[in-house]
Motif scaffolding. Structure first.
Motif, PDB file in Angstrom:
ATOM      1  N   ARG A  33       5.802   4.262   5.709  1.00  0.00           N
ATOM      2  CA  ARG A  33       4.511   4.634   5.029  1.00  0.00           C
ATOM      3  C   ARG A  33       4.090   3.152   4.758  1.00  0.00           C
ATOM      4  NH1 ARG A  33       4.170   7.401  -0.669  1.00  0.00           N
ATOM      5  NH2 ARG A  33       3.834   9.341   0.471  1.00  0.00           N
ATOM      6  N   VAL A  34       2.904   3.084   5.115  1.00  0.00           N
ATOM      7  CA  VAL A  34       1.882   1.820   5.068  1.00  0.00           C
ATOM      8  C   VAL A  34       0.995   2.313   3.898  1.00  0.00           C
ATOM      9  CG1 VAL A  34       0.471   0.376   5.991  1.00  0.00           C
ATOM     10  CG2 VAL A  34       2.153   1.360   7.383  1.00  0.00           C
ATOM     11  N   ARG A  35       1.063   1.099   2.916  1.00  0.00           N
ATOM     12  CA  ARG A  35       0.045   1.384   1.624  1.00  0.00           C
ATOM     13  C   ARG A  35      -1.024   0.467   1.778  1.00  0.00           C
ATOM     14  NH1 ARG A  35       4.248   2.905  -3.265  1.00  0.00           N
ATOM     15  NH2 ARG A  35       5.140   4.731  -1.967  1.00  0.00           N
TER      16      ARG A  35
END
Length: 51
Positions: A49-51
């Protein structure tokens, strides 16, 4: 499209393609069968996941 829960993983099946999804810590390991994608596209791999 059908998403089913299995012990420790999920399976997603749609139009002859089956993906097995395995959560491993902060990552998602995806294993695709031969019915997914084509010569220039593949879905299997390690996702985060990239936030």
């Amino acid at each position: 499209m059908a998403l089913t829960e299995q012990p420790g993983s999920w399976a997603l099946q749609s139009q002859g393609c089956r993906l097995n999804l395995y959560p491993v810590g902060p990552w998602l390991v995806v294993a695709a069968d031969a019915g997914c994608g084509d010569l220039s596209a593949a879905f299997g791999g390690l996702y985060s996941r990239v936030r």
